[in-house]
Write a protein that holds these residues in place. Structure first.
Motif, PDB file in Angstrom:
ATOM      1  N   TYR A 292       0.832  -1.206   0.000  1.00  0.00           N
ATOM      2  CA  TYR A 292       0.000   0.000   0.000  1.00  0.00           C
ATOM      3  C   TYR A 292       0.872   1.263   0.000  1.00  0.00           C
ATOM      4  CZ  TYR A 292      -4.022   2.981   0.929  1.00  0.00           C
ATOM      5  OH  TYR A 292      -5.006   3.944   0.830  1.00  0.00           O
ATOM      6  N   GLY A 293       1.931   1.225   0.793  1.00  0.00           N
ATOM      7  CA  GLY A 293       2.840   2.363   0.838  1.00  0.00           C
ATOM      8  C   GLY A 293       3.427   2.668  -0.527  1.00  0.00           C
ATOM      9  N   GLU A 294       3.870   1.637  -1.244  1.00  0.00           N
ATOM     10  CA  GLU A 294       4.472   1.809  -2.567  1.00  0.00           C
ATOM     11  C   GLU A 294       3.438   2.231  -3.604  1.00  0.00           C
ATOM     12  OE1 GLU A 294       7.629   1.385  -3.565  1.00  0.00           O
ATOM     13  OE2 GLU A 294       8.640   0.172  -2.050  1.00  0.00           O
ATOM     14  N   GLN A 295       2.346   1.456  -3.689  1.00  0.00           N
ATOM     15  CA  GLN A 295       1.414   1.625  -4.791  1.00  0.00           C
ATOM     16  C   GLN A 295       0.491   2.826  -4.637  1.00  0.00           C
ATOM     17  OE1 GLN A 295      -0.769  -1.920  -5.757  1.00  0.00           O
ATOM     18  NE2 GLN A 295      -1.962  -0.947  -7.365  1.00  0.00           N
ATOM     19  N   PHE A 296      -0.021   3.058  -3.442  1.00  0.00           N
ATOM     20  CA  PHE A 296      -1.029   4.095  -3.258  1.00  0.00           C
ATOM     21  C   PHE A 296      -0.470   5.380  -2.646  1.00  0.00           C
ATOM     22  CE2 PHE A 296      -3.355   0.109  -3.463  1.00  0.00           C
ATOM     23  CZ  PHE A 296      -4.364   0.415  -4.365  1.00  0.00           C
ATOM     24  N   LEU A 297       0.399   5.254  -1.658  1.00  0.00           N
ATOM     25  CA  LEU A 297       0.941   6.449  -1.004  1.00  0.00           C
ATOM     26  C   LEU A 297       2.146   7.019  -1.736  1.00  0.00           C
ATOM     27  CD1 LEU A 297       0.640   5.256   2.705  1.00  0.00           C
ATOM     28  CD2 LEU A 297      -0.696   7.075   1.620  1.00  0.00           C
ATOM     29  N   GLY A 298       2.665   6.268  -2.724  1.00  0.00           N
ATOM     30  CA  GLY A 298       3.815   6.755  -3.492  1.00  0.00           C
ATOM     31  C   GLY A 298       5.105   6.744  -2.699  1.00  0.00           C
ATOM     32  N   LYS A 299       5.212   5.838  -1.720  1.00  0.00           N
ATOM     33  CA  LYS A 299       6.353   5.818  -0.815  1.00  0.00           C
ATOM     34  C   LYS A 299       7.370   4.735  -1.190  1.00  0.00           C
ATOM     35  CE  LYS A 299       4.643   9.003   1.880  1.00  0.00           C
ATOM     36  NZ  LYS A 299       5.257  10.340   1.891  1.00  0.00           N
ATOM     37  N   THR A 300       8.532   4.839  -0.572  1.00  0.00           N
ATOM     38  CA  THR A 300       9.482   3.739  -0.537  1.00  0.00           C
ATOM     39  C   THR A 300       9.241   3.016   0.776  1.00  0.00           C
ATOM     40  OG1 THR A 300      11.130   4.932  -1.847  1.00  0.00           O
ATOM     41  CG2 THR A 300      11.920   3.094  -0.497  1.00  0.00           C
ATOM     42  N   SER A 301       8.612   1.863   0.710  1.00  0.00           N
ATOM     43  CA  SER A 301       8.291   1.105   1.928  1.00  0.00           C
ATOM     44  C   SER A 301       9.507   0.302   2.371  1.00  0.00           C
ATOM     45  CB  SER A 301       7.123   0.157   1.668  1.00  0.00           C
ATOM     46  OG  SER A 301       5.964   0.856   1.285  1.00  0.00           O
ATOM     47  N   VAL A 302       9.837   0.400   3.646  1.00  0.00           N
ATOM     48  CA  VAL A 302      10.959  -0.345   4.209  1.00  0.00           C
ATOM     49  C   VAL A 302      10.495  -1.007   5.504  1.00  0.00           C
ATOM     50  CG1 VAL A 302      13.275  -0.206   5.191  1.00  0.00           C
ATOM     51  CG2 VAL A 302      12.690   1.208   3.212  1.00  0.00           C
ATOM     52  N   VAL A 303      10.505  -2.324   5.531  1.00  0.00           N
ATOM     53  CA  VAL A 303      10.168  -3.039   6.765  1.00  0.00           C
ATOM     54  C   VAL A 303      11.421  -3.056   7.649  1.00  0.00           C
ATOM     55  CG1 VAL A 303       9.384  -5.198   7.786  1.00  0.00           C
ATOM     56  CG2 VAL A 303       8.419  -4.431   5.602  1.00  0.00           C
ATOM     57  N   ALA A 304      11.306  -2.430   8.816  1.00  0.00           N
ATOM     58  CA  ALA A 304      12.453  -2.271   9.714  1.00  0.00           C
ATOM     59  C   ALA A 304      12.278  -3.143  10.955  1.00  0.00           C
ATOM     60  CB  ALA A 304      12.582  -0.802  10.121  1.00  0.00           C
ATOM     61  N   LYS A 305      13.371  -3.326  11.665  1.00  0.00           N
ATOM     62  CA  LYS A 305      13.301  -4.031  12.947  1.00  0.00           C
ATOM     63  C   LYS A 305      12.939  -3.044  14.051  1.00  0.00           C
ATOM     64  CE  LYS A 305      16.542  -7.739  11.798  1.00  0.00           C
ATOM     65  NZ  LYS A 305      17.717  -8.519  12.237  1.00  0.00           N
ATOM     66  N   ASP A 306      12.412  -3.575  15.137  1.00  0.00           N
ATOM     67  CA  ASP A 306      11.971  -2.747  16.256  1.00  0.00           C
ATOM     68  C   ASP A 306      13.175  -2.389  17.140  1.00  0.00           C
ATOM     69  OD1 ASP A 306      10.435  -1.368  18.032  1.00  0.00           O
ATOM     70  OD2 ASP A 306       9.403  -3.111  18.876  1.00  0.00           O
ATOM     71  N   THR A 307      14.043  -1.548  16.577  1.00  0.00           N
ATOM     72  CA  THR A 307      15.241  -1.084  17.291  1.00  0.00           C
ATOM     73  C   THR A 307      15.160   0.431  17.435  1.00  0.00           C
ATOM     74  OG1 THR A 307      16.419  -0.963  15.179  1.00  0.00           O
ATOM     75  CG2 THR A 307      16.706  -2.966  16.480  1.00  0.00           C
ATOM     76  N   PRO A 308      15.873   1.022  18.397  1.00  0.00           N
ATOM     77  CA  PRO A 308      15.782   2.470  18.616  1.00  0.00           C
ATOM     78  C   PRO A 308      16.020   3.284  17.344  1.00  0.00           C
ATOM     79  CG  PRO A 308      16.946   1.440  20.424  1.00  0.00           C
ATOM     80  CD  PRO A 308      16.733   0.366  19.395  1.00  0.00           C
ATOM     81  N   ALA A 309      15.081   4.189  17.046  1.00  0.00           N
ATOM     82  CA  ALA A 309      15.122   5.099  15.885  1.00  0.00           C
ATOM     83  C   ALA A 309      14.987   4.369  14.554  1.00  0.00           C
ATOM     84  CB  ALA A 309      16.382   5.959  15.898  1.00  0.00           C
ATOM     85  N   PHE A 310      14.774   3.045  14.614  1.00  0.00           N
ATOM     86  CA  PHE A 310      14.550   2.228  13.419  1.00  0.00           C
ATOM     87  C   PHE A 310      15.738   2.352  12.446  1.00  0.00           C
ATOM     88  CE2 PHE A 310      10.217   3.808  14.799  1.00  0.00           C
ATOM     89  CZ  PHE A 310      10.064   2.781  15.708  1.00  0.00           C
ATOM     90  N   ILE A 311      15.498   2.542  11.141  1.00  0.00           N
ATOM     91  CA  ILE A 311      16.629   2.573  10.196  1.00  0.00           C
ATOM     92  C   ILE A 311      17.019   4.004   9.841  1.00  0.00           C
ATOM     93  CG2 ILE A 311      17.445   1.951   7.889  1.00  0.00           C
ATOM     94  CD1 ILE A 311      15.698  -0.522   7.988  1.00  0.00           C
ATOM     95  N   GLY A 312      16.062   4.774   9.279  1.00  0.00           N
ATOM     96  CA  GLY A 312      16.383   6.100   8.761  1.00  0.00           C
ATOM     97  C   GLY A 312      17.020   7.004   9.796  1.00  0.00           C
ATOM     98  N   ASN A 313      16.358   7.171  10.940  1.00  0.00           N
ATOM     99  CA  ASN A 313      16.886   8.089  11.954  1.00  0.00           C
ATOM    100  C   ASN A 313      18.139   7.542  12.637  1.00  0.00           C
ATOM    101  OD1 ASN A 313      15.236  10.328  11.706  1.00  0.00           O
ATOM    102  ND2 ASN A 313      13.654   9.494  13.059  1.00  0.00           N
ATOM    103  N   ARG A 314      18.259   6.231  12.753  1.00  0.00           N
ATOM    104  CA  ARG A 314      19.464   5.672  13.384  1.00  0.00           C
ATOM    105  C   ARG A 314      20.704   6.056  12.580  1.00  0.00           C
ATOM    106  NH1 ARG A 314      20.264   1.018  16.580  1.00  0.00           N
ATOM    107  NH2 ARG A 314      22.420   1.020  17.341  1.00  0.00           N
TER     108      ARG A 314
END
Length: 802
Positions: free
Chosen positions: A191-213
């Protein structure tokens, strides 16, 4: 399992992030319920009106004020003002029961676990089973939030972290909780890719996840390096901006825009929750940051941060910079480095990195230290924050606006070379990197059969990156599928009988070689293929015609050659319109002047939602000369309806050119007549644009495309329109709304769009209008003030009003 459809969402929390998310769902046609708390106290206006907390306008004041503030903000969070009608507001006391009508509930309240858990407890009383429920938290562990909730809640609960602003930043991190179902994760990813026009990234439940870490590490690393290397904030912003494919705001300007307090909040969270991180101490705030926090120098929101805008005694604005040694503001110092000068001839960012790390000056030392730290850090985050390296690159590109992720940059430098600069800085990569080299894999990425592959650590092999089938990546097919190439364009075979013409000039400007490439593409398509797309995947579709070439011809008074060049442009646009095969334009980003004219002459436009399109030629002292003025007269003619005041209709099209209006989204372009309803389409995810354009070309070809017949039925209004326009421009010049030269340009445009000084409304051919257009364009190129405007644009990139 039944198909899940999202018709309505509820957004809980209407702050900057919540309102932005609500607006973006409205952008894609979803009905939104936006809820926030009831104010605790009346404000002065409410008291003066004698209202009480029980009054509906008071109870919804916070949510309504927040939404209106968002809608008025620049850049806008919404594609078109009418989309705001899809958002309904309410409060969490009177309207919370309405969440049982929605398909997805998104929590965007304050970053406190106790408050979030209380909100979820209240929501579960009204949420219907099976409804998606997600949190936009930027760092609170997902596993803590669903404690005490029902099994159905936990199954349908996870984190969905949008980046601010939600419309513009593409990263959509999906963070599963301990019991989130796989079906929910797969649905949200798609849904993120197709409808919201996003780059969907499934991340692990770690502090700040991927982008902010990774992103906060990069910024904190710079905070510590800036003093160590004796750099100013201007120098760091020069080194970390467009030269390495990062936003113009680079580092310190970006922090000012985001807010220093926001960055500090995330950095503190990582410091407190990641004690085993090898760079743990790096997340400790340096002294100057603590001082800035104490002084509330938080950036744009407080009027000063690393930069401060002031006015001198004459009222002229100046941007001051913070001296990190004295913590006093001073005048800006221009940053210049010999290493950066070496990269100026290198247009592709990815090709600059080898040059940058080889620099002998302070810049070279900075890049070696900076990249060494980043490479070591990201290699050590696998498998902690992600099992796949491509997710880190995707997150940095989509969330922080980097053109290339850290592993892509490392590849560009060379994996072995990257290890060498790490060792020179006293750092080591994670062991899996050496294992990768030992297994014979010398790069993190490869292209095989037109698809991107990445090094998979578990299998020690190159593995196809998932979810590529909906995309066509031109970088991956350009060499293997090349049909033709010159210095301005390359033509690629997209398969299934469709070819693509991709501009290769600087900023994709349209000059002689690009036009030659376009004509060659039409020749090839008509002979051997079924359809043609004009599209690229650069930062912008095209900034328009090569005005430098026009300027040189005009200065040298080579009017015959200039006439030939303009006619060649016009003829090429008409070939786009009247070829034997369907032609599709795929604009995105800046699509100005000649690029807009090209799109208007395609059989269909498949525009990215983020398309900023307009006929801006007035800014350089001319009218649209590549068939744009003709086309707007034609579109006005086609818009005339029985009973219309035709002069008023024509005036709207005239003003679109005369005021150099630029649509700030593809949806606004329909209002300006630059895109056509019922014919042109909009794609929210730019990554899908070329594939979507190809599908439309194939449909048109399969439907039995018939070559159009040139038009000879364009209704022009002659003297009655010309007289109206001339009176209007005379009044505007007399009132000092426009300059004398603006009036001259406007009058030339009026003559073209009126069809000349014909005595009565007449049906004319397109060629008749093209000849008028070209004559007007050429006459303006003989004007000194037009040449001044073109020269000023070439030098500064800004229009001159003279």
């Amino acid at each position: 399992m039944s198909k899940r459809i999202i018709k309505k969402v509820a957004v809980i929390g209407s702050g900057i992030m919540g309102s932005g998310i609500a607006c973006h769902f409205a952008n894609i046609g979803i009905e939104v319920l936006l809820l926030d708390i009831v104010p605790k106290n009346l404000n002065d206006i409410e008291k003066a009106k004698g209202l009480t907390i029980a009054d509906g306008t008071v109870r919804n004041r916070l949510v309504n004020d927040s939404l209106q503030k968002a809608l008025k903000s620049k850049p806008s969070p919404i594609y078109h003002e009418k989309f705001a009608n899809q958002i309904t507001t309410g409060n969490l006391e009177d309207d919370i029961a309405k969440v049982n009508e929605v398909d997805w509930i998104i929590e965007v309240v304050v970053e406190r676990l106790d408050i979030k858990k209380q909100v979820f407890e209240n929501l579960e009383k009204h949420r219907k089973p099976g409804t998606l429920i997600t949190s936009n938290t930027s760092g609170i562990p997902i596993k803590f939030m669903s404690d005490g909730r029902s099994d159905d809640f936990k199954k349908h609960f996870c984190g969905t972290h949008f980046f601010n602003p939600a419309r513009y930043l593409k990263l959509f991190e999906i963070i599963p909780g301990p019991e989130t179902s796989q079906e929910v994760l797969e649905f949200l990813n798609n849904y993120g890719e197709q409808f919201l026009g996003k780059t969907s990234v499934v991340a692990k439940d770690t502090p700040a996840f991927i982008g902010n870490r990774i992103g906060i590490f990069g910024i904190q690393s710079l905070f510590h390096q800036v003093k160590e290397l004796g750099l100013t904030i201007e120098e760091v912003d020069k080194l970390t901006g467009p030269v390495i494919g990062r936003p113009k705001s680079a580092t310190f300007r970006t922090v000012d825009v985001v807010g220093l307090d926001t960055l500090v909040h995330v950095a503190n969270g990582i410091y407190e929750n990641c004690p085993d991180d090898e760079a743990h101490e790096l997340f400790k705030l340096p002294g100057f940051i603590n001082t800035m926090m104490e002084n509330k120098w938080l950036g744009s929101k407080t009027g000063q941060g690393f930069y401060k805008k002031v006015k001198d005694d004459n009222g002229k604005s100046e941007i001051l910079s913070l001296d990190l040694d004295t913590l006093e503001y001073r005048s800006n110092k221009k940053a210049k480095f010999a290493t950066l000068e070496l990269t100026k001839p290198v247009e592709k960012v990815i090709d600059r990195f080898k040059i940058l790390i080889s620099g002998k000056d302070k810049a070279g030392a900075f890049y070696r230290k900076n990249f060494a730290a980043m490479f070591a850090y990201v290699s050590n985050r696998i498998p902690e924050i992600s099992d796949e390296l491509y997710k880190i690159d995707d997150a940095m590109k989509a969330g922080f606006g980097w053109e290339h992720g850290p592993f892509q940059i490392w590849d560009a430098i060379g994996v072995k070379k990257g290890i060498d600069i790490m060792k020179s800085e006293g750092l080591e990569p994670a062991s899996w990197v050496n294992d990768m080299l030992a297994s014979g894999n010398l790069s993190f990425y490869s292209v095989q059969n037109g698809a991107t592959h990445y090094y998979d650590i578990s299998s020690k092999s190159q593995t196809k990156k998932p979810d590529q089938d909906a995309f066509i990546i031109l970088d991956n097919i350009r060499k293997s599928n090349e049909v033709f190439k010159n210095s301005g364009a390359v033509i690629e075979d997209l398969g299934d009988g469709i070819i693509n013409c991709e501009f290769q000039s600087k900023m994709n400007t349209i000059g002689g070689d690009v036009l030659a490439g376009l004509n060659k593409a039409i020749d090839i398509a008509e002979k051997d293929f079924d359809g043609l797309i004009v599209g690229n995947q650069g930062a912008n579709f095209s900034v328009g015609a090569n005005i430098g070439m026009i300027f040189m011809m005009a200065v040298e008074q080579e009017y015959e050659e200039l006439n030939g060049a303009i006619k060649y442009f016009q003829d090429t646009m008409m070939r786009m319109r009247y070829s034997a095969i369907p032609t599709i334009s795929a604009p995105h980003g800046l699509s100005l002047g000649g690029a807009c004219e090209l799109s208007m002459h395609a059989d269909k436009v498949v525009a990215a939602a983020e398309t900023y399109i307009g006929l801006v030629e007035f800014g350089v002292g001319v009218i649209p000369g590549g068939a744009g003025s003709k086309e707007m007269a034609l579109r006005a003619s086609d818009s005339f309806r029985k009973g219309d005041v035709e002069l008023n209709v024509l005036q709207e099209y005239f003003l679109t050119i005369g005021m150099a209006k630029v649509a700030t989204s593809a949806y606004e372009a329909f209002d300006l007549g630059l895109l056509q309803k019922g014919k042109d389409v909009v794609v929210v995810n730019k990554d899908r644009q070329i594939a979507t354009a190809k599908a439309h070309a194939r449909i048109m070809a399969d439907a039995g495309y018939t070559q159009p017949i040139k038009r000879k039925d364009v209704k022009v209004l002659g003297k009655q329109a010309l007289g109206m326009f001339l009176v209007g421009t005379d009044s505007m010049e007399a009132a000092n709304y426009i300059s004398e030269h603006d009036q001259k340009i406007a009058n030339k445009l009026a003559y073209v769009m009126a069809g000349g000084d014909l005595s009565e409304p007449t049906l004319v051919s397109e060629q008749y209008l093209l000849d008028l257009e070209r004559e007007a364009f050429l006459s303006l190129c003989t004007e000194r003030k037009t040449l001044e405007r073109i020269q000023h644009m070439l030098k500064t990139g800004k229009p001159l009003r003279n």
